[in-house]
Enzyme design. Sequence first.
Site, PDB file in Angstrom:
ATOM      1  N   THR A 128      22.254  67.165  -6.502  1.00 38.92           N
ATOM      2  CA  THR A 128      21.904  68.309  -7.265  1.00 38.92           C
ATOM      3  C   THR A 128      21.922  68.687  -8.845  1.00 38.92           C
ATOM      4  O   THR A 128      21.329  69.238  -9.046  1.00 38.92           O
ATOM      5  CB  THR A 128      23.023  69.343  -6.469  1.00 38.92           C
ATOM      6  OG1 THR A 128      24.230  69.329  -6.730  1.00 38.92           O
ATOM      7  CG2 THR A 128      22.502  69.582  -4.896  1.00 38.92           C
ATOM      8  N   LEU A 176      21.020  74.055  -9.881  1.00 39.83           N
ATOM      9  CA  LEU A 176      20.806  75.168  -8.591  1.00 39.83           C
ATOM     10  C   LEU A 176      21.266  74.242  -7.253  1.00 39.83           C
ATOM     11  O   LEU A 176      20.509  74.343  -6.272  1.00 39.83           O
ATOM     12  CB  LEU A 176      19.303  75.397  -8.539  1.00 39.83           C
ATOM     13  CG  LEU A 176      18.646  76.489  -9.577  1.00 39.83           C
ATOM     14  CD1 LEU A 176      17.159  76.724  -9.483  1.00 39.83           C
ATOM     15  CD2 LEU A 176      19.664  77.851  -9.606  1.00 39.83           C
ATOM     16  N   HIS A 177      22.492  73.918  -7.315  1.00 43.30           N
ATOM     17  CA  HIS A 177      23.152  73.353  -6.111  1.00 43.30           C
ATOM     18  C   HIS A 177      22.606  73.790  -4.953  1.00 43.30           C
ATOM     19  O   HIS A 177      21.912  73.192  -3.980  1.00 43.30           O
ATOM     20  CB  HIS A 177      24.444  73.302  -6.162  1.00 43.30           C
ATOM     21  CG  HIS A 177      25.220  72.706  -7.511  1.00 43.30           C
ATOM     22  ND1 HIS A 177      25.420  71.451  -7.930  1.00 43.30           N
ATOM     23  CD2 HIS A 177      25.800  73.314  -8.597  1.00 43.30           C
ATOM     24  CE1 HIS A 177      25.887  71.339  -8.910  1.00 43.30           C
ATOM     25  NE2 HIS A 177      26.170  72.445  -9.303  1.00 43.30           N
ATOM     26  N   ASP A 178      22.850  75.148  -4.541  1.00 47.81           N
ATOM     27  CA  ASP A 178      22.703  75.627  -3.199  1.00 47.81           C
ATOM     28  C   ASP A 178      21.333  75.819  -3.033  1.00 47.81           C
ATOM     29  O   ASP A 178      20.796  75.652  -1.793  1.00 47.81           O
ATOM     30  CB  ASP A 178      23.629  77.100  -2.995  1.00 47.81           C
ATOM     31  CG  ASP A 178      24.890  77.021  -3.340  1.00 47.81           C
ATOM     32  OD1 ASP A 178      25.404  75.856  -3.076  1.00 47.81           O
ATOM     33  OD2 ASP A 178      25.575  77.828  -3.792  1.00 47.81           O
ATOM     34  N   TYR A 216      26.776  75.125 -17.723  1.00 46.91           N
ATOM     35  CA  TYR A 216      26.007  73.580 -17.944  1.00 46.91           C
ATOM     36  C   TYR A 216      25.793  73.071 -19.054  1.00 46.91           C
ATOM     37  O   TYR A 216      25.788  71.702 -19.011  1.00 46.91           O
ATOM     38  CB  TYR A 216      24.810  73.555 -16.846  1.00 46.91           C
ATOM     39  CG  TYR A 216      25.330  73.564 -15.541  1.00 46.91           C
ATOM     40  CD1 TYR A 216      25.643  72.434 -14.934  1.00 46.91           C
ATOM     41  CD2 TYR A 216      25.704  74.808 -14.737  1.00 46.91           C
ATOM     42  CE1 TYR A 216      26.070  72.356 -13.594  1.00 46.91           C
ATOM     43  CE2 TYR A 216      26.418  74.513 -13.550  1.00 46.91           C
ATOM     44  CZ  TYR A 216      26.391  73.322 -12.952  1.00 46.91           C
ATOM     45  OH  TYR A 216      27.000  73.078 -11.579  1.00 46.91           O
TER      46      TYR A 216
END
Length: 315
Positions: free
Chosen positions: A195, A240-242, A229
């Site tokens: 991610t 935008l990991h999720d 970040y």
Amino acid sequence: MTIPLIIDTDPGVDDAFALALAAASPEVDLIGVTTVFGNVSPELTTRNALRVLALLGREDVPVAAGAERPLVHPNPGVSSAHGADGLSGFASTLPEPSRGPDERDAVTLLKDLLEAAERPVTIAPIGPLTNIALLLAAHPGLRHKIERLVVMGGGVRGGNITSVAEFNLWCDPEAARRVLADPEVPVTLVPMDLTTRAAVSVSWLAELASASEIGAKLVGLTPDYLATYRRILGRDVMALHDAVAVAEVVRPGILRVRRFPVDVECSLGPGRGGLLVDERLESARREGIDIAVDTDAADLHRFMLERLGALRVRQ
């Protein structure tokens, strides 16, 4: 045929994008949202989920509050990456929800939705795994009603909270071990290695902001998160990991996976919360979980931008 989906979440900026991506995608039917402690307090994660769904015009989706603490040891603290309210201090810019959370707790809502579903449900846990561990422990007879878990968490090559631990697993290692190390249902794990490599640029955010009113609202939630970040990666990008995990739900195969046996470090030492991945060729791959190892980042970015940019405020 749409994919019935429940998102278990701790909003969180990237969680807000993940909820929006699900709402923007006709391939999935978002049937429920459960919340958990994590990026901010349980009260705020639930409130943020309700606000985001109000923005998306999806207040028909039930939201149930879940675990307020880990299974065993107290949580050392919450993330500072998302700002004091979980949305960079801009939660109040989202619509005031017209309703509160469901009267049921998260595990009860999960149970009820699985029991009522006509076919197996995909669950996307994108926060600490406490609710999911409790569900599997309390209701083992419902395992067959879960198509798969698409989990955002862990780091194969290291962490973001400690040198080895990623935030979601670090928050409740015992719960993570219950879900990942001896999986009772199919698991696709989307780790921070991938991610982070797929982080979006400020130009991508600017394009989203210009695409729609909802896009602009989502981008308006990012200042603290983006600043984190910039500091961590030294570039004008944001992970935008999720949302990447939800992209895999919406378009299965957009992430390339390999199967590995895993464990989670549950000691109280410096390795606590670390994801242990057995990458040896002789390992029994059949007994592992699918871990996302690669993606076409440009294609992923186009896909997310097209979906999120097409969202419109419901009248």
